[in-house]
Structure formats: structure tokens, C-alpha cells
Scaffold this motif. Structure first.
Motif, mmCIF file in Angstrom:
data_model
loop_
_atom_site.group_PDB
_atom_site.id
_atom_site.type_symbol
_atom_site.label_atom_id
_atom_site.label_comp_id
_atom_site.label_asym_id
_atom_site.label_seq_id
_atom_site.Cartn_x
_atom_site.Cartn_y
_atom_site.Cartn_z
ATOM 1 N N ARG A 4 -0.691 1.967 11.925
ATOM 2 C CA ARG A 4 -0.997 2.909 12.540
ATOM 3 C C ARG A 4 0.058 3.176 13.650
ATOM 4 N NH1 ARG A 4 -7.120 4.200 13.452
ATOM 5 N NH2 ARG A 4 -6.307 6.138 14.082
ATOM 6 N N GLN A 7 -2.924 4.859 18.394
ATOM 7 C CA GLN A 7 -4.329 4.323 18.258
ATOM 8 C C GLN A 7 -5.106 5.632 19.066
ATOM 9 O OE1 GLN A 7 -5.390 0.589 18.410
ATOM 10 N NE2 GLN A 7 -7.449 0.848 18.997
ATOM 11 N N ASP A 8 -6.198 6.036 18.333
ATOM 12 C CA ASP A 8 -6.794 7.005 18.868
ATOM 13 C C ASP A 8 -7.950 6.591 19.709
ATOM 14 O OD1 ASP A 8 -8.448 9.336 19.523
ATOM 15 O OD2 ASP A 8 -8.452 10.239 17.427
ATOM 16 N N GLU A 9 -7.790 6.640 20.944
ATOM 17 C CA GLU A 9 -8.933 5.893 21.677
ATOM 18 C C GLU A 9 -9.775 6.952 22.274
ATOM 19 O OE1 GLU A 9 -6.813 3.763 25.032
ATOM 20 O OE2 GLU A 9 -5.679 2.845 23.801
ATOM 21 N N ARG A 10 -10.051 8.196 21.760
ATOM 22 C CA ARG A 10 -11.071 8.888 22.235
ATOM 23 C C ARG A 10 -12.245 8.166 21.451
ATOM 24 N NH1 ARG A 10 -10.028 14.046 19.241
ATOM 25 N NH2 ARG A 10 -9.016 12.595 17.639
ATOM 26 N N PRO A 11 -13.619 8.619 22.264
ATOM 27 C CA PRO A 11 -14.763 8.106 21.974
ATOM 28 C C PRO A 11 -15.144 8.481 20.827
ATOM 29 C CG PRO A 11 -15.175 9.139 23.797
ATOM 30 C CD PRO A 11 -13.786 9.137 23.486
ATOM 31 N N ARG A 25 -15.043 11.997 16.471
ATOM 32 C CA ARG A 25 -14.208 11.756 17.367
ATOM 33 C C ARG A 25 -14.483 13.012 18.683
ATOM 34 N NH1 ARG A 25 -12.605 6.895 18.045
ATOM 35 N NH2 ARG A 25 -11.812 5.915 15.981
#
Length: 91
Positions: A4, A7-11, A25
Motif C-alpha cells: 500500500r 495508508q488511509d487514516e480516516r476513521p 470510511r
């Protein structure tokens, strides 16, 4: 093996879809969240044919459904925690 790149850090948030809780997300288009949850049929046409997201840019109106009691396009509506979604006449 692919890595990846971002990194998708959205909750992850919980939304209700016809009484079932699904994770999505925050900020994703609702149509994307529903598709990832396996909900491809979003409504039924007047003849009963299943309809889903088609253009994904707000032009076709195929993804119109009820979000918190109001008609919204799933492709243009961002996911937020606690939203209540009702699919329209899905067989």
C-alpha cells in the motif's frame, strides 16, 4: 506482493442500512461504502427492476435513496457516523 502506497487514516464509522449496521470510511461516497458492503441494489424501478449506482458523478439519479429521511444521491453523499440509510423498494 503489492504494498500500500498510502495508508488511509480516516476513521471507520458505523452507519445503519435498513436496520443493519455496516462499517465505512468517514468521507467516502455512500455509494462506495454500500458497494464495499455488498449492497449493489440501491432501489427498484417502477417495474421492479433493481437499480444501483451508475455514473458515480450525480448525473443519472440511479442511486437516489433515503438518508436520514431525505432523498439523496448515494454517489454524492459523504459517509458520516450514525447516518441512517433506507434503500428504496429493493427486492
Amino acid at each position: 506482493m503489492m504494498k500500500r502506497l498510502v495508508q488511509d487514516e480516516r476513521p471507520l464509522v458505523a452507519i445503519m442500512v435498513d436496520g443493519d449496521s455496516i462499517s465505512a470510511r468517514a468521507g467516502d461516497p455512500l455509494a462506495t461504502a454500500l458497494a464495499l458492503a455488498g449492497r449493489l441494489r440501491l432501489r427498484a424501478s417502477p417495474t421492479g427492476a433493481p437499480r444501483g449506482a451508475f455514473c458515480h458523478m450525480g448525473v443519472c439519479q440511479e442511486c437516489v435513496l433515503h438518508v436520514d429521511g431525505a432523498l439523496r444521491q448515494a454517489c454524492l453523499t459523504p459517509v458520516r457516523a450514525g447516518m441512517a440509510v433506507e434503500l428504496r423498494g429493493v427486492p
